[in-house]
Design a protein around this motif. Structure first.
Motif, PDB file in Angstrom:
ATOM      1  N   MET A   6      -1.391   3.757  -9.059  1.00  0.00           N
ATOM      2  CA  MET A   6      -0.803   2.582  -8.408  1.00  0.00           C
ATOM      3  C   MET A   6      -1.735   2.139  -7.303  1.00  0.00           C
ATOM      4  SD  MET A   6       2.293   4.349  -6.171  1.00  0.00           S
ATOM      5  CE  MET A   6       2.902   5.375  -7.488  1.00  0.00           C
ATOM      6  N   THR A   7      -1.512   0.954  -6.821  1.00  0.00           N
ATOM      7  CA  THR A   7      -2.259   0.466  -5.675  1.00  0.00           C
ATOM      8  C   THR A   7      -1.368   0.631  -4.456  1.00  0.00           C
ATOM      9  OG1 THR A   7      -3.406  -1.128  -7.068  1.00  0.00           O
ATOM     10  CG2 THR A   7      -3.478  -1.513  -4.701  1.00  0.00           C
ATOM     11  N   VAL A   8      -1.834   1.386  -3.479  1.00  0.00           N
ATOM     12  CA  VAL A   8      -1.071   1.614  -2.255  1.00  0.00           C
ATOM     13  C   VAL A   8      -1.864   1.023  -1.096  1.00  0.00           C
ATOM     14  CG1 VAL A   8      -0.026   3.327  -0.725  1.00  0.00           C
ATOM     15  CG2 VAL A   8      -0.049   3.723  -3.204  1.00  0.00           C
ATOM     16  N   ASN A   9      -1.285   0.037  -0.464  1.00  0.00           N
ATOM     17  CA  ASN A   9      -1.920  -0.640   0.672  1.00  0.00           C
ATOM     18  C   ASN A   9      -3.328  -1.129   0.332  1.00  0.00           C
ATOM     19  OD1 ASN A   9       0.399  -0.109   2.145  1.00  0.00           O
ATOM     20  ND2 ASN A   9      -0.423   1.772   3.004  1.00  0.00           N
ATOM     21  N   GLY A  10      -3.457  -1.666  -0.887  1.00  0.00           N
ATOM     22  CA  GLY A  10      -4.715  -2.256  -1.313  1.00  0.00           C
ATOM     23  C   GLY A  10      -5.728  -1.280  -1.886  1.00  0.00           C
ATOM     24  N   ARG A  11      -5.363  -0.008  -1.986  1.00  0.00           N
ATOM     25  CA  ARG A  11      -6.288   1.012  -2.489  1.00  0.00           C
ATOM     26  C   ARG A  11      -5.692   1.647  -3.743  1.00  0.00           C
ATOM     27  NH1 ARG A  11      -7.156   6.807  -0.579  1.00  0.00           N
ATOM     28  NH2 ARG A  11      -4.977   6.514  -0.189  1.00  0.00           N
ATOM     29  N   THR A  12      -6.466   1.715  -4.817  1.00  0.00           N
ATOM     30  CA  THR A  12      -5.994   2.326  -6.048  1.00  0.00           C
ATOM     31  C   THR A  12      -5.961   3.839  -5.875  1.00  0.00           C
ATOM     32  OG1 THR A  12      -6.899   0.524  -7.360  1.00  0.00           O
ATOM     33  CG2 THR A  12      -6.390   2.575  -8.528  1.00  0.00           C
ATOM     34  N   VAL A  13      -4.803   4.426  -6.173  1.00  0.00           N
ATOM     35  CA  VAL A  13      -4.633   5.877  -6.069  1.00  0.00           C
ATOM     36  C   VAL A  13      -4.073   6.403  -7.380  1.00  0.00           C
ATOM     37  CG1 VAL A  13      -4.290   5.817  -3.567  1.00  0.00           C
ATOM     38  CG2 VAL A  13      -2.313   5.712  -5.071  1.00  0.00           C
ATOM     39  N   SER A  14      -4.456   7.612  -7.707  1.00  0.00           N
ATOM     40  CA  SER A  14      -3.953   8.274  -8.904  1.00  0.00           C
ATOM     41  C   SER A  14      -3.493   9.666  -8.514  1.00  0.00           C
ATOM     42  CB  SER A  14      -5.043   8.388  -9.971  1.00  0.00           C
ATOM     43  OG  SER A  14      -5.435   7.109 -10.402  1.00  0.00           O
ATOM     44  N   GLY A  15      -2.597  10.191  -9.300  1.00  0.00           N
ATOM     45  CA  GLY A  15      -2.129  11.541  -9.026  1.00  0.00           C
ATOM     46  C   GLY A  15      -1.240  12.051 -10.126  1.00  0.00           C
ATOM     47  N   THR A  16      -0.997  13.333 -10.056  1.00  0.00           N
ATOM     48  CA  THR A  16      -0.075  13.989 -10.966  1.00  0.00           C
ATOM     49  C   THR A  16       1.104  14.458 -10.140  1.00  0.00           C
ATOM     50  OG1 THR A  16      -1.921  14.739 -12.320  1.00  0.00           O
ATOM     51  CG2 THR A  16       0.171  15.865 -12.630  1.00  0.00           C
ATOM     52  N   SER A  70       2.050  -0.301 -10.367  1.00  0.00           N
ATOM     53  CA  SER A  70       2.551  -1.273  -9.386  1.00  0.00           C
ATOM     54  C   SER A  70       1.677  -1.326  -8.144  1.00  0.00           C
ATOM     55  CB  SER A  70       3.975  -0.904  -8.963  1.00  0.00           C
ATOM     56  OG  SER A  70       4.859  -1.017 -10.048  1.00  0.00           O
ATOM     57  N   GLU A  71       1.931  -2.364  -7.354  1.00  0.00           N
ATOM     58  CA  GLU A  71       1.310  -2.495  -6.043  1.00  0.00           C
ATOM     59  C   GLU A  71       2.360  -2.131  -5.002  1.00  0.00           C
ATOM     60  OE1 GLU A  71      -0.620  -5.961  -3.284  1.00  0.00           O
ATOM     61  OE2 GLU A  71      -1.032  -5.985  -5.441  1.00  0.00           O
ATOM     62  N   VAL A  72       2.056  -1.123  -4.203  1.00  0.00           N
ATOM     63  CA  VAL A  72       2.991  -0.617  -3.198  1.00  0.00           C
ATOM     64  C   VAL A  72       2.409  -0.896  -1.815  1.00  0.00           C
ATOM     65  CG1 VAL A  72       4.152   1.437  -2.285  1.00  0.00           C
ATOM     66  CG2 VAL A  72       3.819   1.184  -4.761  1.00  0.00           C
ATOM     67  N   THR A  73       3.238  -1.438  -0.939  1.00  0.00           N
ATOM     68  CA  THR A  73       2.838  -1.656   0.452  1.00  0.00           C
ATOM     69  C   THR A  73       3.787  -0.866   1.335  1.00  0.00           C
ATOM     70  OG1 THR A  73       2.092  -3.894  -0.075  1.00  0.00           O
ATOM     71  CG2 THR A  73       2.377  -3.362   2.255  1.00  0.00           C
ATOM     72  N   THR A  74       3.213  -0.062   2.211  1.00  0.00           N
ATOM     73  CA  THR A  74       3.998   0.702   3.180  1.00  0.00           C
ATOM     74  C   THR A  74       3.817   0.059   4.550  1.00  0.00           C
ATOM     75  OG1 THR A  74       2.213   2.206   3.823  1.00  0.00           O
ATOM     76  CG2 THR A  74       3.506   2.805   1.860  1.00  0.00           C
ATOM     77  N   ILE A  75       4.518   0.581   5.534  1.00  0.00           N
ATOM     78  CA  ILE A  75       4.407   0.056   6.893  1.00  0.00           C
ATOM     79  C   ILE A  75       2.962   0.108   7.380  1.00  0.00           C
ATOM     80  CG2 ILE A  75       4.972   2.269   8.011  1.00  0.00           C
ATOM     81  CD1 ILE A  75       6.200  -1.184   9.208  1.00  0.00           C
ATOM     82  N   GLU A  76       2.209   1.116   6.938  1.00  0.00           N
ATOM     83  CA  GLU A  76       0.810   1.231   7.350  1.00  0.00           C
ATOM     84  C   GLU A  76      -0.050   0.106   6.770  1.00  0.00           C
ATOM     85  OE1 GLU A  76       2.293   5.576   7.132  1.00  0.00           O
ATOM     86  OE2 GLU A  76       2.562   3.746   5.953  1.00  0.00           O
TER      87      GLU A  76
END
Length: 163
Positions: A6-16, A70-76
């Motif tokens: 997913m994209t978190v705060n504009g950065r693509t991240v992957s994980g298990t 998805s694109e996720v935006t957090t408070i940060e």
């Protein structure tokens, strides 16, 4: 186990993660973004609100796997270029926080609310739409004041549409 990207705060991240991992857990534990708070784990308090594809979501009731792609935006992720988002600035200016625990969820809810209403809000609408966010310090008066001020500042211009 689920493989997610997913994209978190504009950065693509992957994980298990385990299939049952909640989005709030993935954000806090896998990404180290602790501004999103865990309050009740039952979607009652709103401390865990983030934006998923531009819409406010209580991340304690959404599986991380559901946010795959998805694109996720957090408070940060709201602040830009070292400047606070207008809603964050309004909360500071109008003393819309007390202990601060509910503040990230309140702000994320407010940004979504202002966007959906194109910046045209009144006190009744703000209070009604904050129904799913609990401030245990009873600071609603200044929270509402901050949201109305941010909505007025942002108006129906590009700042609202950009969120």
């Amino acid at each position: 186990m689920a493989e997610i990207t997913m994209t978190v705060n504009g950065r693509t991240v992957s994980g298990t993660c385990e299939d049952r991992t909640l989005l709030v857990q993935f954000i806090r534990e896998n990404q180290g973004l602790t501004g999103t708070h865990v309050g009740c784990d039952t979607s009652q308090c709103g401390a865990c609100v983030v934006h998923v594809d531009g819409k406010a979501v209580k991340s304690c009731t959404m599986l991380a796997a559901q946010a795959n792609g998805s694109e996720v935006t957090t408070i940060e992720g709201l602040a830009s270029g070292g400047e606070l988002h207008p809603v964050q600035a309004a909360f500071r200016e109008h003393h819309g926080l007390q202990c601060g625990f509910c503040t990230p969820g309140m702000i994320m809810t407010a940004v979504d609310m202002i966007r959906r209403h194109d910046g045209k809000l009144d006190e009744h609408t703000v209070r009604s739409e904050l129904d799913g966010n609990i401030c245990r310090c009873t600071g609603y008066h200044n929270i509402v004041k901050a949201i109305l001020a941010a909505a007025e500042e942002m108006g129906s211009g590009s700042k609202v549409a950009a969120e």
